[in-house]
Design an enzyme around this catalytic site. Structure first.
Site, PDB file in Angstrom:
ATOM      1  N   TRP A 116       0.837  -1.208   0.000  1.00  0.00           N
ATOM      2  CA  TRP A 116       0.000   0.000   0.000  1.00  0.00           C
ATOM      3  C   TRP A 116       0.868   1.253   0.000  1.00  0.00           C
ATOM      4  O   TRP A 116       0.550   2.255  -0.630  1.00  0.00           O
ATOM      5  CB  TRP A 116      -0.905  -0.003   1.241  1.00  0.00           C
ATOM      6  CG  TRP A 116      -1.801   1.206   1.341  1.00  0.00           C
ATOM      7  CD1 TRP A 116      -3.036   1.370   0.807  1.00  0.00           C
ATOM      8  CD2 TRP A 116      -1.513   2.442   2.025  1.00  0.00           C
ATOM      9  NE1 TRP A 116      -3.544   2.611   1.110  1.00  0.00           N
ATOM     10  CE2 TRP A 116      -2.630   3.288   1.856  1.00  0.00           C
ATOM     11  CE3 TRP A 116      -0.424   2.909   2.763  1.00  0.00           C
ATOM     12  CZ2 TRP A 116      -2.685   4.566   2.405  1.00  0.00           C
ATOM     13  CZ3 TRP A 116      -0.479   4.178   3.308  1.00  0.00           C
ATOM     14  CH2 TRP A 116      -1.600   4.995   3.130  1.00  0.00           C
ATOM     15  N   HIS A 117       2.000   1.157   0.705  1.00  0.00           N
ATOM     16  CA  HIS A 117       2.855   2.342   0.809  1.00  0.00           C
ATOM     17  C   HIS A 117       3.590   2.653  -0.480  1.00  0.00           C
ATOM     18  O   HIS A 117       4.016   3.790  -0.687  1.00  0.00           O
ATOM     19  CB  HIS A 117       3.857   2.173   1.949  1.00  0.00           C
ATOM     20  CG  HIS A 117       3.259   2.451   3.283  1.00  0.00           C
ATOM     21  ND1 HIS A 117       2.636   1.492   4.034  1.00  0.00           N
ATOM     22  CD2 HIS A 117       3.159   3.589   4.000  1.00  0.00           C
ATOM     23  CE1 HIS A 117       2.187   2.026   5.157  1.00  0.00           C
ATOM     24  NE2 HIS A 117       2.486   3.310   5.161  1.00  0.00           N
ATOM     25  N   GLY A 118       3.791   1.668  -1.332  1.00  0.00           N
ATOM     26  CA  GLY A 118       4.478   1.977  -2.577  1.00  0.00           C
ATOM     27  C   GLY A 118       4.684   0.755  -3.422  1.00  0.00           C
ATOM     28  O   GLY A 118       4.818  -0.357  -2.912  1.00  0.00           O
TER      29      GLY A 118
END
Lengths: 485, 478
Positions: B326-328
């Site tokens: 989700w963060h990258g």
């Protein structure tokens, strides 16, 4: 009323926040404007067409447009800069070093040791320049202005002097030591160092320029270079009137600081030397000391002491905008700060070229063996084949390799504007000769090719990439007066 | 537009606040939708249209889901839910992960000696991960019957686009602000508390995070250049650890504060995470709205804590791999998620899942937690696995204690004391920290302290924003 007080008190944080958020906008509407701290024009408003609104740059442009118009940004920058500089002794700029007692030094002075070292030897360049001036009937005086990090080195931070700055100081000292025997290069730095040794400040604390004492030495050196004893005759000295300067190094650190120094000028009634034949070439110190108006009534040192003198700055010299003034001048005085020394090779070629065009040297000959089958004419000139690169050598029985020389190669015949490229081989050390002509328009001009002492003309080859129709005249050799000590 | 930009602070925010207070209650939602659209356009331009269309799709789908459920047609409701989830995840997959997927495909094809399929260049719209999760929670909650489908498209657009939270969180679920969408009186106490909270957030961002950011930047730049020293690596990582916390929690404080000034109570996102005594507890204090989202929409549907230890471990691993992703769209983020997942599994295995209450050796436990989290941030900051490995190598193979001159100079300025102070404040136990007391406590002393803090910090923070050119919040890119 009784009920509204607690309500107001409860709302106080909120009202305070809103007041602060609205303050710049309200101030702007009330006519308050900020200065652009970075000494640039405010960013303009980007176009706001429908297509532009889909571009990220438009919004970045709007942010910049708004930022440059909101009041108080300059005050905010100043406050932050003061906190960092005076609160923490911290330099927010990689270009500024903080010394003892918050003295500031400009790390651009380390340029020769930070990847921007001159390609050619600047000492040779000065020798060629002063020599070319002399043989063309001119006098050129170069005044190296010692860097702040060198002259005021006691103010540098004791244990954190960057190696690049130490290296640059050595470069500068070597430059001046090697020029010490050149009569056209007065030793201003020694005078400044003498003052410092007596406890006199020569540089301003937060600036790259001089104090009254340093300025006094510089102005005197410039005037005496034009005419020995001129400064004394005009009574040049501090005039007891202060002048304010916005410090340049604090500006890098976002601090608006003002320093005051006495103006240095001739006696009010002194009459200067008519100086139509004088050209001053300089950097910012020349601008501050000689060219800017000061005192009351406002006047310049140039206007009073050297009426009619012309001025070029270094960018003008590099771009060729100074060429007519170089040709017209009989006395040239040049201020040399570190960046000028590094860039000397750029301006040097233009000045030597301008001065040598009206000079003739001793006739020499092209070595027939080097002309690559091109027939030499009876007058010693040759016409190289169109587009054929020629590598030519010179025969000069009177060549004196113990002296600096300049070879002139007259060129003609090519259409106006057509360029002929010329190159001289580098020295064995790998450094090319400074001040060489790299290309000529061949409209009757001569390529100017300095050859330093220690090099035999017969051993050198000149490479010519000729323009169509070029005719290369017989070479002439000018031996320069002995300069280097 | 970012919260710390002069355009936002001195034009957009005061204009919106004043317009909202002056407007009649029934027009406020439309006004806020228009303002939020303007805010979003500033950073994402035409992508606003995609968000609006996707939200309108959610609006109709959620109404249909609700009708189907109320009509007893669960199969239709489920199909509609799937359609809603697919349309939301498809946007996220395309804009955030398609380039990464194509790169991986090309790499695999290259390994096999097969011709590659070209590359994709897609601009990542800001905040897409945040509002996609908000929208997903909405349609799922409607399906579950936990919230009513929103009756007005304007209200749903406001829920998705509401500018304080739209692009960097906290991740808001409709149930958390459902009543406020339709009934939102502007109360004096909320206005005042909002102003204080906003000021704290601004100070955290511009006075702390932005001040120590150059230390972290210098360390990671040195790692890239191969000139990093061991001492600089540890200091740089500590700086990044603090920068990330103060930057992101500062943003959330500003978002919550602005929300309060507009009449919204947005959920908290941080609760002094570096005082946690286990990784489990850390995730209950760090980016709490994201943790809760994964708990409620992934972990529990997968079975949660029910079932065998192996099944629980599988659920945890899935959740943390997804958290990383989700963060990258990069393997470093996936690895970072796996790293945290592994520590959580270890804590379960050895009974170290302390969440609250007295524990033995609290300082040691906190220190261990902090070290583990800090080491994880290398993956997070480096993004590139090679750079992360280089950084770890320097950290654990000492190459000299001396600090490079540039970093020494930097730490000699405001960055040094601010970093020390920030670390102390972030690490002291909650009972010794005055932050929450300052914001929430009642009485004369807290009120005076609040006023004094506000009087000093807000002008300083605002002035500082005028001195720095664009300085985006770190979590914008997620």
């Amino acid at each position: 009323m009784i009920r509204s007080r607690p309500r107001l008190r409860r709302l106080l944080p909120f009202l305070w926040a809103v007041a602060l958020l609205c303050a710049p906008g309200v101030a702007y509407l009330a006519g308050v404007r900020q200065e652009i701290f970075e000494n640039r024009a405010p960013d303009g408003r980007p176009p706001l067409s429908l297509s532009a609104l889909s571009e990220p740059d438009t919004y970045a442009g709007l942010d910049a447009f708004i930022r440059d118009r909101l009041p108080f940004r300059d005050d905010a920058l100043d406050l932050r800069g003061r906190v960092e500089l005076f609160g923490f002794g911290y330099s927010a700029s990689p270009a500024v070093l903080i010394g003892d007692d918050r003295w500031l030094f400009y790390l651009d002075e380390a340029r020769p040791c930070t990847g921007a070292a001159p390609v050619t030897d600047p000492v040779l360049a000065v020798n060629y320049l002063t020599g070319a001036a002399r043989v063309s009937g001119r006098e050129a005086t170069f005044i190296p202005a010692g860097s702040k990090a060198r002259v005021e080195r006691e103010r540098l931070p004791r244990d954190q002097v960057p190696a690049s700055l130490r290296c640059a100081r050595a470069f500068e000292e070597d430059f001046e030591r090697r020029l010490r025997g050149n009569p056209d290069v007065p030793d201003l730095t020694a005078r400044l160092e003498t003052l410092v040794a007596r406890g006199v400040r020569t540089f301003r604390r937060w600036d790259t320029h001089w104090t009254t004492a340093g300025n006094n030495e510089f102005v005197r050196a410039v005037l005496d270079a034009v005419e020995p004893g001129l400064a004394r005759r005009l009574g040049v000295g501090p005039r007891g009137v202060d002048r304010s300067y916005q410090a340049d190094l604090t500006t890098f650190l976002r601090v608006k600081a003002i320093e005051e120094e006495e103006i240095v000028a001739p006696e009010p009634d002194a009459v200067g030397r008519p100086s139509e034949d004088v050209l001053l070439i300089g950097d910012s110190q020349m601008g501050l000391s000689i060219l800017e108006e000061q005192g009351s009534p406002p006047r310049t040192v140039q206007g009073q002491a050297l009426p009619g003198a012309k001025y070029c700055n270094w960018p003008q010299l590099h771009e060729g905008r100074c060429d007519p003034l170089l040709v017209a001048a009989r006395k040239v005085v040049v201020e040399l700060v570190m960046r000028n020394i590094v860039d000397l090779e750029r301006g040097c070629g233009r000045a030597v070229f301008a001065w040598m065009q009206e000079t003739r040297g001793r006739e020499a000959e092209w070595d027939p063996a080097s002309t690559g089958g091109t027939d030499l004419e009876r007058d010693g000139s040759l016409v190289p084949g169109e587009g054929v690169q020629s590598t030519l050598r010179i025969t000069d029985p009177e060549d004196d390799p113990t002296r600096d020389r300049i070879v002139l190669v007259p060129m003609s015949g090519a259409p106006v504007g057509a360029r002929t490229q010329v190159a001289v081989p580098a020295r064995a050390s790998g450094r090319p000769e400074p001040c060489s002509t790299t290309d000529v328009s061949a409209a009757g001009e001569a390529a100017v090719l300095p050859v330093g002492r220690g090099r035999e003309l017969a051993d050198m080859s000149f490479t010519v990439n000729p323009a169509p129709g070029l005719r290369i005249g017989a070479p002439q050799v000018v031996t320069l007066p002995d300069a280097e000590g | 537009m970012v919260f710390s930009s002069p355009t936002f602070l001195f034009l957009f925010l005061p204009a919106v606040l004043i317009a909202v207070w002056l407007s009649p209650a029934r027009g406020r939602n439309l006004l806020l939708v228009l303002a939020s659209a303007g805010f979003y356009v500033w950073g994402a331009q035409e992508f606003l249209l995609v968000v609006v269309l996707s939200t309108l799709a959610d609006f109709f789908l959620s109404r249909s889901i609700e009708s189907a459920r109320e009509g007893g047609d669960d199969r239709r409701a489920r199909l509609l839910l799937i359609a809603a989830i697919v349309q939301n995840l498809a946007l996220l997959a395309w804009f955030k992960y398609a380039s990464f997927g194509v790169d991986q495909l090309n790499r695999a094809l290259g390994e096999l000696g097969i011709e590659t399929v070209g590359t994709l260049s897609i601009v990542l719209p800001i905040g897409i991960s945040f509002f996609t999760f908000g929208k997903l929670s909405y349609v799922v909650d409607v399906f579950r019957g936990e919230v009513r489908a929103v009756r007005s498209p304007v209200d749903l657009l406001l829920f998705v686009l509401l500018f304080p939270q739209a692009i960097a969180g906290p991740i808001v679920r409709l149930r958390e602000i459902e009543t406020q969408l339709t009934d939102r009186p502007l109360r004096e106490d909320m206005l005042a508390r909002g102003a204080v909270r906003f000021s704290h957030g601004l100070a955290k961002k511009v006075l702390i995070a932005d001040t120590i950011a150059p230390v972290a930047d210098m360390a990671f730049a040195s790692a890239e250049a191969g000139t990093l020293t061991t001492t600089a690596a540890w200091i740089g990582l500590l700086a990044y650890t603090m920068q990330l916390y103060y930057d992101f929690s500062g943003y959330c404080d500003m978002a919550i504060g602005i929300g309060m000034m507009l009449g919204f109570n947005l959920p908290e996102n941080f609760d002094r995470p570096y005082t946690a005594k286990s990784i489990t507890e850390f995730w209950r204090r760090w980016h709490m709205t994201l943790s809760r989202w994964f708990r409620d929409y992934v972990y529990i549907p997968l079975g949660g804590n029910r079932g065998s230890e192996g099944r629980i471990a599988r659920n945890l691993v899935i959740v943390f791999l997804l958290t990383g992703f989700w963060h990258g769209a990069a393997w470093a983020f996936v690895l970072w998620g796996a790293y945290h997942g592994a520590w959580l599994l270890a804590e379960r295995r050895f009974g170290l899942r302390t969440v609250e209450g007295d524990v033995a050796l609290p300082w040691l436990r906190q220190g261990a937690m902090f070290l583990i989290v800090m080491l994880g941030w290398v993956l997070f900051r480096a993004e590139d696995l090679g750079l992360a490995i280089d950084y770890y190598t320097v950290m654990f193979t000492p190459n000299g204690l001396a600090l490079p001159g540039e970093m020494r100079a930097l730490l000699g300025g405001p960055a040094g004391p601010v970093l020390v102070g920030a670390a102390l404040v972030a690490l002291v136990p909650s009972a010794l920290s005055g932050g929450r007391w300052l914001v929430e406590a009642a009485g004369t002393l807290p009120r005076l302290s609040r006023t004094a803090t506000l009087a000093a910090i807000l002008p300083l923070g605002l002035l500082w924003t005028l001195t720095s050119d664009f300085s985006p919040f770190l979590y914008f890119r997620f």
